[in-house]
Design a protein around this motif. Structure first.
Motif, PDB file in Angstrom:
ATOM      1  N   LEU A 156      12.318  43.408 -11.923  1.00 12.55           N
ATOM      2  CA  LEU A 156      11.525  42.219 -11.599  1.00 12.55           C
ATOM      3  C   LEU A 156      10.665  41.802 -12.787  1.00 12.55           C
ATOM      4  N   TRP A 157      10.164  42.774 -13.530  1.00 12.87           N
ATOM      5  CA  TRP A 157       9.358  42.473 -14.720  1.00 12.87           C
ATOM      6  C   TRP A 157      10.196  41.713 -15.746  1.00 12.87           C
ATOM      7  N   LEU A 158      11.416  42.178 -15.961  1.00 12.94           N
ATOM      8  CA  LEU A 158      12.296  41.505 -16.911  1.00 12.94           C
ATOM      9  C   LEU A 158      12.656  40.098 -16.451  1.00 12.94           C
ATOM     10  N   LEU A 159      12.630  39.884 -15.138  1.00 15.58           N
ATOM     11  CA  LEU A 159      12.884  38.547 -14.589  1.00 15.58           C
ATOM     12  C   LEU A 159      11.622  37.693 -14.573  1.00 15.58           C
ATOM     13  N   ASN A 160      10.582  38.208 -15.254  1.00 13.88           N
ATOM     14  CA  ASN A 160       9.317  37.478 -15.414  1.00 13.88           C
ATOM     15  C   ASN A 160       8.555  37.304 -14.097  1.00 13.88           C
ATOM     16  N   GLN A 161       8.723  38.254 -13.205  1.00 12.19           N
ATOM     17  CA  GLN A 161       7.981  38.232 -11.947  1.00 12.19           C
ATOM     18  C   GLN A 161       6.714  39.071 -12.097  1.00 12.19           C
ATOM     19  N   ARG A 162       5.618  38.558 -11.609  1.00 11.69           N
ATOM     20  CA  ARG A 162       4.334  39.238 -11.753  1.00 11.69           C
ATOM     21  C   ARG A 162       3.575  39.185 -10.424  1.00 11.69           C
ATOM     22  N   GLY A 163       2.450  39.832 -10.374  1.00  5.66           N
ATOM     23  CA  GLY A 163       1.563  39.723  -9.215  1.00  5.66           C
ATOM     24  C   GLY A 163       2.008  40.547  -8.025  1.00  5.66           C
ATOM     25  N   ILE A 164       1.892  39.952  -6.858  1.00  7.14           N
ATOM     26  CA  ILE A 164       2.049  40.678  -5.601  1.00  7.14           C
ATOM     27  C   ILE A 164       3.420  41.321  -5.451  1.00  7.14           C
ATOM     28  N   ILE A 165       4.463  40.677  -5.938  1.00  8.02           N
ATOM     29  CA  ILE A 165       5.795  41.253  -5.761  1.00  8.02           C
ATOM     30  C   ILE A 165       5.929  42.565  -6.525  1.00  8.02           C
ATOM     31  N   LEU A 166       5.299  42.665  -7.697  1.00  2.29           N
ATOM     32  CA  LEU A 166       5.363  43.923  -8.440  1.00  2.29           C
ATOM     33  C   LEU A 166       4.571  45.018  -7.732  1.00  2.29           C
ATOM     34  N   TRP A 167       3.434  44.651  -7.153  1.00  2.00           N
ATOM     35  CA  TRP A 167       2.651  45.620  -6.381  1.00  2.00           C
ATOM     36  C   TRP A 167       3.466  46.159  -5.209  1.00  2.00           C
ATOM     37  N   ILE A 168       4.065  45.252  -4.453  1.00  5.08           N
ATOM     38  CA  ILE A 168       4.818  45.664  -3.259  1.00  5.08           C
ATOM     39  C   ILE A 168       6.076  46.437  -3.647  1.00  5.08           C
ATOM     40  N   ALA A 169       6.787  45.965  -4.661  1.00  6.49           N
ATOM     41  CA  ALA A 169       7.985  46.673  -5.107  1.00  6.49           C
ATOM     42  C   ALA A 169       7.632  48.062  -5.630  1.00  6.49           C
ATOM     43  N   SER A 170       6.486  48.183  -6.300  1.00  6.20           N
ATOM     44  CA  SER A 170       6.062  49.494  -6.811  1.00  6.20           C
ATOM     45  C   SER A 170       5.767  50.451  -5.671  1.00  6.20           C
ATOM     46  N   GLY A 171       4.992  49.991  -4.684  1.00  6.45           N
ATOM     47  CA  GLY A 171       4.611  50.855  -3.573  1.00  6.45           C
ATOM     48  C   GLY A 171       5.790  51.273  -2.719  1.00  6.45           C
ATOM     49  N   THR A 172       6.585  50.296  -2.297  1.00 10.80           N
ATOM     50  CA  THR A 172       7.721  50.615  -1.425  1.00 10.80           C
ATOM     51  C   THR A 172       8.829  51.334  -2.185  1.00 10.80           C
ATOM     52  N   GLY A 173       9.046  50.947  -3.432  1.00  9.75           N
ATOM     53  CA  GLY A 173      10.078  51.599  -4.236  1.00  9.75           C
ATOM     54  C   GLY A 173       9.772  53.070  -4.450  1.00  9.75           C
ATOM     55  N   LEU A 174       8.501  53.393  -4.662  1.00 10.53           N
ATOM     56  CA  LEU A 174       8.108  54.793  -4.838  1.00 10.53           C
ATOM     57  C   LEU A 174       8.370  55.595  -3.569  1.00 10.53           C
ATOM     58  N   VAL A 175       8.041  55.005  -2.426  1.00 14.24           N
ATOM     59  CA  VAL A 175       8.282  55.694  -1.155  1.00 14.24           C
ATOM     60  C   VAL A 175       9.773  55.954  -0.952  1.00 14.24           C
ATOM     61  N   ILE A 176      10.594  54.944  -1.195  1.00 12.62           N
ATOM     62  CA  ILE A 176      12.043  55.090  -1.035  1.00 12.62           C
ATOM     63  C   ILE A 176      12.586  56.172  -1.970  1.00 12.62           C
TER      64      ILE A 176
END
Length: 199
Positions: A156-176
């Motif tokens: 998502l970072w490489l796709l230039n996405q920032r903010g809330i989506i990175l927070w949510i992807a980080s939290g849920t991705g770590l759990v998964i």
């Protein structure tokens, strides 16, 4: 009062995630504990195998919704992105280790998808595409899920996405990643057709 929301929404997320629809539906229909048959996962695929694929689709929708709704409503309040991420992560934690089912739940992928869907359908499709690609390449859904959890944020970072989506992807991705690494990394996986060894 606003600081109370910092606690309320993550707690609501965990409670929502703990709603074990797969377990309850199969128990009501078949009188069995879904976690003791098939893959042992309390998820849509295992429901499909033991209660019929129409019920599997219903469970899939419910699992996505229970990830979607807590994050959707949390985002409507003036709270920091990390609180939204905590809400999302705890929703997935609730699905994987549910309060109402002796902390033995499902894989969390559909619920994670619901949290991403609450931000944007595009992010949901990106994560799904990454998971499918890695599963096809690795032929092992558990390991593909670990790598999806790890790689979704830099992608998502490489796709230039920032903010809330990175927070949510980080939290849920770590759990998964933790969920699959701890419990499924080395097992002979039988959840998806492409994980089966050819005879």
């Amino acid at each position: 009062m606003i600081y109370l929301n910092y606690v309320i929404f993550p707690v609501i997320g965990y409670i929502a995630g703990s709603l074990s629809f797969a377990i309850w539906i199969v128990r009501a229909l078949k009188g069995i504990d879904l976690r003791n048959v098939g893959s042992g996962h309390a998820g849509a695929t295992n429901v499909g195998r033991h209660a019929g694929w129409s019920w599997g689709v219903i469970v899939l929708i419910l699992d996505i919704l229970k990830g979607y709704l807590p994050v959707y409503f949390a985002m409507r309040f003036d709270i920091p992105d990390w609180v939204n991420a905590a809400t999302a992560a705890l929703t997935v934690i609730g699905h994987c280790w549910p309060l109402w089912a002796d902390f033995r739940g499902g894989m969390g992928l559909a619920t994670m998808g619901g949290t991403l869907l609450a931000v944007s359908p595009l992010y949901f499709l990106i994560a799904l595409g990454l998971l499918i690609f890695l599963t096809l390449v690795m032929h092992h859904a558990a390991r593909a899920s670990v790598f999806t959890g790890v790689l979704i944020v830099p992608m998502l970072w490489l796709l230039n996405q920032r903010g809330i989506i990175l927070w949510i992807a980080s939290g849920t991705g770590l759990v998964i990643a933790i969920r699959f690494y701890l419990e499924d990394w080395n097992r002979e996986y039988r959840e998806l057709w492409l994980d089966r060894k050819k005879s």
